[in-house]
Each structure stands twice: as structure tokens, then as C-alpha cells.
Design a protein around this motif. Structure first.
Motif, mmCIF file in Angstrom:
data_model
loop_
_atom_site.group_PDB
_atom_site.id
_atom_site.type_symbol
_atom_site.label_atom_id
_atom_site.label_comp_id
_atom_site.label_asym_id
_atom_site.label_seq_id
_atom_site.Cartn_x
_atom_site.Cartn_y
_atom_site.Cartn_z
ATOM 1 N N TRP A 105 0.822 -1.217 0.000
ATOM 2 C CA TRP A 105 0.000 0.000 0.000
ATOM 3 C C TRP A 105 0.856 1.268 0.000
ATOM 4 O O TRP A 105 0.416 2.321 -0.472
ATOM 5 C CB TRP A 105 -1.004 -0.037 1.163
ATOM 6 N N ARG A 108 0.877 2.176 -3.229
ATOM 7 C CA ARG A 108 -0.500 2.239 -3.732
ATOM 8 C C ARG A 108 -0.880 0.997 -4.552
ATOM 9 O O ARG A 108 -1.676 1.061 -5.490
ATOM 10 C CB ARG A 108 -0.771 3.534 -4.526
ATOM 11 N N VAL A 109 -0.266 -0.112 -4.192
ATOM 12 C CA VAL A 109 -0.642 -1.414 -4.770
ATOM 13 C C VAL A 109 -1.577 -2.084 -3.773
ATOM 14 O O VAL A 109 -1.249 -2.192 -2.586
ATOM 15 C CB VAL A 109 0.611 -2.299 -5.000
ATOM 16 N N GLY A 110 -2.748 -2.497 -4.237
ATOM 17 C CA GLY A 110 -3.688 -3.198 -3.368
ATOM 18 C C GLY A 110 -3.370 -4.683 -3.338
ATOM 19 O O GLY A 110 -2.903 -5.249 -4.330
ATOM 20 N N GLY A 144 -2.595 -5.656 -7.376
ATOM 21 C CA GLY A 144 -2.622 -4.756 -8.521
ATOM 22 C C GLY A 144 -2.983 -3.360 -8.079
ATOM 23 O O GLY A 144 -3.339 -3.142 -6.905
ATOM 24 N N TYR A 145 -2.878 -2.417 -8.999
ATOM 25 C CA TYR A 145 -3.346 -1.066 -8.688
ATOM 26 C C TYR A 145 -4.875 -1.096 -8.710
ATOM 27 O O TYR A 145 -5.462 -1.518 -9.711
ATOM 28 C CB TYR A 145 -2.839 -0.067 -9.734
ATOM 29 N N ASN A 147 -8.789 -0.129 -9.096
ATOM 30 C CA ASN A 147 -9.608 0.854 -9.812
ATOM 31 C C ASN A 147 -10.288 1.774 -8.823
ATOM 32 O O ASN A 147 -10.455 2.959 -9.062
ATOM 33 C CB ASN A 147 -10.668 0.155 -10.668
#
Ligand SMILES: Cc1cc2nc3c(=O)[nH]c(=O)nc-3n(C[C@H](O)[C@H](O)[C@H](O)COP(=O)(O)O)c2cc1C
Length: 167
Positions: A105, A108-110, A144-145, A147
Motif C-alpha cells: 500500500w 499504492r498497490v492493493g 494490482g493497482y 480501480n
């Protein structure tokens, strides 16, 4: 990915065993992986085995859903026979997983922690080359990033869980 999992590996670990292992399926590597998930779903009865249009449609939509996830990280470890050792190793692996989520995170990768039925299918493990004896899949992380960022679900006030014993 290397940076995220390097941070993760600073998880606490009894006897410095560092029991976690990771197989990261991404890019073209996802196709065979997703095929094996669908086959596993058939074996365990979550997907029908027929080739009728309804089944084929459902299978295709699952395939597309899984392929759209940029990275799948299978987290596994050697399942010790001694239940205390097993518990210690699973605990360390769980700490590794949450460290990975927190580190991801920062970029900003979930990272979604999932416990999915195919994790418990021995044939699935063999097919994705987890062949060593007694290996156990602890979780599959989907990365992934995002949405959109999920809403904060909040938590029970800690006062309801926390007890001070002063004397
Ligand atoms: C062991 C474990 C298994 C989980 N499995 C799933 C899962 O299969 N699918 C899913 O959507 N979320 C899964 N989660 C995530 C939880 O649903 C999520 O942490 C919870 O809803 C709280 O949301 P938050 O972490 O965004 O606050 C899992 C979490 C843990 C610790």
C-alpha cells in the motif's frame, strides 16, 4: 514485487525459520495458473464439468475475472507435523502476509488476502509445482493497482476487546 516481499520478510519468525515461500503468477504465467484453478473448481464441485453453454459461459467469465488480476501470489510453507511448530510457522507466514499488504500500500498497490477452496486441493498444488512433501498453501494474494479503493469498514472500538489488569 521484490521490494514489497523484501519488506514482508522482516516478519517475526521463531528460530529464524522464515517459513514463507511465494510463487508469483503474472503476465503469461497466469494462463496455466488460471486453467488449473478452473480444473480444481471442477474437481471440488464448484464448477460443473459439462460443456453446455451455461457452464462454458460461467467458466469463461471466471477465467476473464482471474486473468484481469495483475498478480497472484501463492504463499506456502512446510507444514510441520508438530502442531505447536505448525502454529508458529503459520503465525509467521500470516505476519509476512500482512507486512506485504502494508508495504504494497506504500506503493499504492492493493493486495487482497484470499482463502480459496483450490488452496486445499492437493492436485492443484502439484500442478503448480508445489511438489515438496508436506507443503501447505497458506493464502493466495491478489495484487494490482486498484480501480477504486474499498471503503473503510471500521472496527469495533478497542475498548471492547482490551482489558487492563493493573493489580
Ligand atoms: C485469513 C483471511 C482470509 C481472507 N479471505 C478473503 C477472501 O477469500 N475474499 C475476500 O474478499 N477477502 C478476504 N479476506 C479479507 C477480509 O475480507 C477483509 O480483511 C475484511 O473484510 C476487512 O476489510 P479491510 O481489511 O479492508 O478493513 C481475508 C482475510 C483474512 C485475514
Amino acid at each position: 514485487m521484490k521490494e514489497i516481499f523484501t519488506y514482508a520478510s522482516y516478519a517475526p519468525t521463531h528460530y529464524m525459520k522464515e517459513p514463507w515461500k511465494v510463487k508469483l503468477f503474472q503476465g503469461k504465467g497466469k494462463h496455466a495458473f488460471v486453467d488449473e484453478i478452473l480444473l480444481s473448481y471442477e474437481r471440488i464441485g464448484m464448477l460443473r464439468k459439462d460443456t453446455g453453454p451455461k457452464t462454458m459461459k460461467m467458466k469463461e467469465s471466471m477465467r476473464q475475472f482471474l486473468l484481469a488480476i495483475p498478480h497472484h501470489a501463492v504463499i506456502y510453507f512446510k507444514a510441520e507435523e508438530d502442531p505447536i511448530r505448525y502454529e508458529e510457522d503459520y503465525a509467521a507466514v500470516c505476519a509476512f502476509i500482512q507486512n506485504a499488504q502494508l508495504a504494497a500500500w506504500e506503493f499504492r498497490v492493493g493486495m487482497l488476502w484470499t482463502i480459496t477452496p483450490y488452496m486445499h486441493d492437493q492436485e492443484f498444488a502439484q500442478k503448480i509445482e508445489i511438489k515438496e512433501d508436506q507443503m501447505k498453501i497458506a493464502a493466495v494474494l491478489q495484487l494490482g493497482y486498484p480501480n477504486k479503493v474499498p471503503r473503510d469498514k471500521g472496527r469495533t472500538p478497542i475498548e471492547e476487546k482490551l482489558e487492563f489488569i493493573d493489580e
